[in-house]
Design a protein around this motif. Structure first.
Motif, mmCIF file in Angstrom:
data_model
loop_
_atom_site.group_PDB
_atom_site.id
_atom_site.type_symbol
_atom_site.label_atom_id
_atom_site.label_comp_id
_atom_site.label_asym_id
_atom_site.label_seq_id
_atom_site.Cartn_x
_atom_site.Cartn_y
_atom_site.Cartn_z
ATOM 1 N N ARG A 94 0.829 -1.212 0.000
ATOM 2 C CA ARG A 94 0.000 0.000 0.000
ATOM 3 C C ARG A 94 0.863 1.262 0.000
ATOM 4 N N ALA A 97 1.973 1.648 -3.525
ATOM 5 C CA ALA A 97 0.880 2.150 -4.369
ATOM 6 C C ALA A 97 0.668 3.641 -4.156
ATOM 7 N N SER A 100 3.464 5.644 -5.687
ATOM 8 C CA SER A 100 3.309 5.703 -7.146
ATOM 9 C C SER A 100 2.295 6.770 -7.524
ATOM 10 N N ALA A 171 -3.223 -3.752 -4.556
ATOM 11 C CA ALA A 171 -2.214 -2.728 -4.307
ATOM 12 C C ALA A 171 -0.880 -3.063 -4.939
ATOM 13 N N SER A 172 -0.649 -4.330 -5.254
ATOM 14 C CA SER A 172 0.646 -4.747 -5.803
ATOM 15 C C SER A 172 0.764 -4.528 -7.299
ATOM 16 N N VAL A 174 -0.790 -1.579 -9.328
ATOM 17 C CA VAL A 174 -1.622 -0.407 -9.602
ATOM 18 C C VAL A 174 -1.426 0.123 -11.016
ATOM 19 N N GLY A 265 -4.236 2.279 -1.204
ATOM 20 C CA GLY A 265 -3.002 2.825 -0.651
ATOM 21 C C GLY A 265 -3.093 2.967 0.855
#
Length: 316
Positions: A94, A97, A100, A171-172, A174, A265
């Motif tokens: 998270r 994510a 990012s 979340a892995s 996104v 996230g």
């Protein structure tokens, strides 16, 4: 200048200590019982008592705080009550994510804001300048979640169904469907851009009216050279602090945006943790946001000191 930086660093650490105390006491003041939330209303008093002992909920607050701080220094954030796994493992994807999402928003917002602010200064008192000033003032006055709702109404639920209203995925991964990031990123960009645009405009106007820019024009240099070589670089210096502060705001502002778009996230993890009274996750996320904010503010102070000619001269 090093002495001033160390001075700022000391106050940053003191602030972080105070924040950790406030976060810990605030989570202790949350209503309800964590053991009851985990086991449900059907749990027997014996099971509740055993779980409270296991989670050390009956220890004095000072002991719990000391144990929590000691765990942070050893990268042991405890166990998530709801996910039943280490908090670090629960939050790692998270955090990636959210970083990012914030990185994309920063990469989009910063250059666009600088260019728009500079162009608005070059077209001072014209229609574009007035329109930009009015738009940034309106955007700055609207809360970010309201901007997100307006974007959803405009581009997801109306006749312009271009982008999904909520995120669907893990979340892995996104970046699997970039279309899902468009509205969250656009909301963050619209939230952080107004102060940068207005500061860049003001800084650019001040530089354009300075004596050395007037001297460069009197020497016959092309206007493009005057702007790109003399005005632009000197105008960006004061704006750097505003940019850093806005990027620091992203760490906290992303909470409402992630909840609105169901983006997996740290913001959504924080809201879910509050619902389930998952205290270790609440403490870890809020402290992480505070650390990011303090570090970014410290960097902003360093940039401001480095851009200050008096400080640079006095440090030689």
């Amino acid at each position: 200048m090093i002495r001033l930086i160390l001075h700022r660093l000391f106050y940053g650490l003191v602030t972080l200590f105070v924040v950790s105390l406030v976060v810990f006491l605030a989570t202790q003041a949350l209503p309800g019982d964590a053991a009851q939330a985990m086991l449900g209303r059907e749990a027997t008093p014996e099971r509740l008592a055993a779980l409270r002992d296991q989670l050390r909920l009956n220890d004095p607050l000072a002991v719990q705080y000391g144990s929590w701080i000691a765990g942070i220094f050893t990268f042991d954030l405890g166990m998530s009550y709801a996910a039943n796994m280490p908090v670090a493992d629960h939050l790692a994807p998270r955090v990636t994510a959210s970083l990012s999402l914030m990185a994309i928003a920063a990469l989009v917002a910063t250059p666009i804001s600088l260019l728009l602010g500079a162009y608005s200064a070059l077209r001072r008192d014209r229609a574009l300048d007035h329109g930009t000033s009015m738009a940034t003032l309106i955007l700055a006055a609207i809360p970010e979640f309201a901007v997100g709702i307006l974007l959803i109404l405009a581009f997801s639920t109306g006749w312009l169904q271009l982008f999904p209203a909520v995120y669907a995925g893990s979340a892995s991964d996104v970046m699997r469907d970039p279309r899902q990031l468009v509205l969250p990123v656009a909301t963050l960009v619209l939230a952080v851009s107004p102060p940068i645009i207005r500061m860049m405009r003001a800084s650019m106007i001040e530089v354009l009216e300075s004596e050395y820019v007037q001297q460069a024009r009197l020497k016959g240099l092309p206007e493009r050279t005057v702007i790109l070589r003399h005005a632009g670089p000197n105008a960006i210096g004061p704006v750097a602090q505003v940019i850093a502060l806005q990027l620091g705001w992203l760490a906290g502002g992303v909470v409402a945006i992630e909840f609105l778009f169901r983006f997996p996230g740290i913001g959504l993890a924080l809201m879910d943790a509050i619902d389930t009274r998952d205290i270790p996750v609440i403490q870890a996320v809020t402290l992480l946001i505070a650390v990011v904010y303090i570090v970014v503010n410290l960097l902003a102070d360093v940039v401001g000191l480095a851009a200050n000619p008096k400080v640079r001269v006095s440090s030689r």
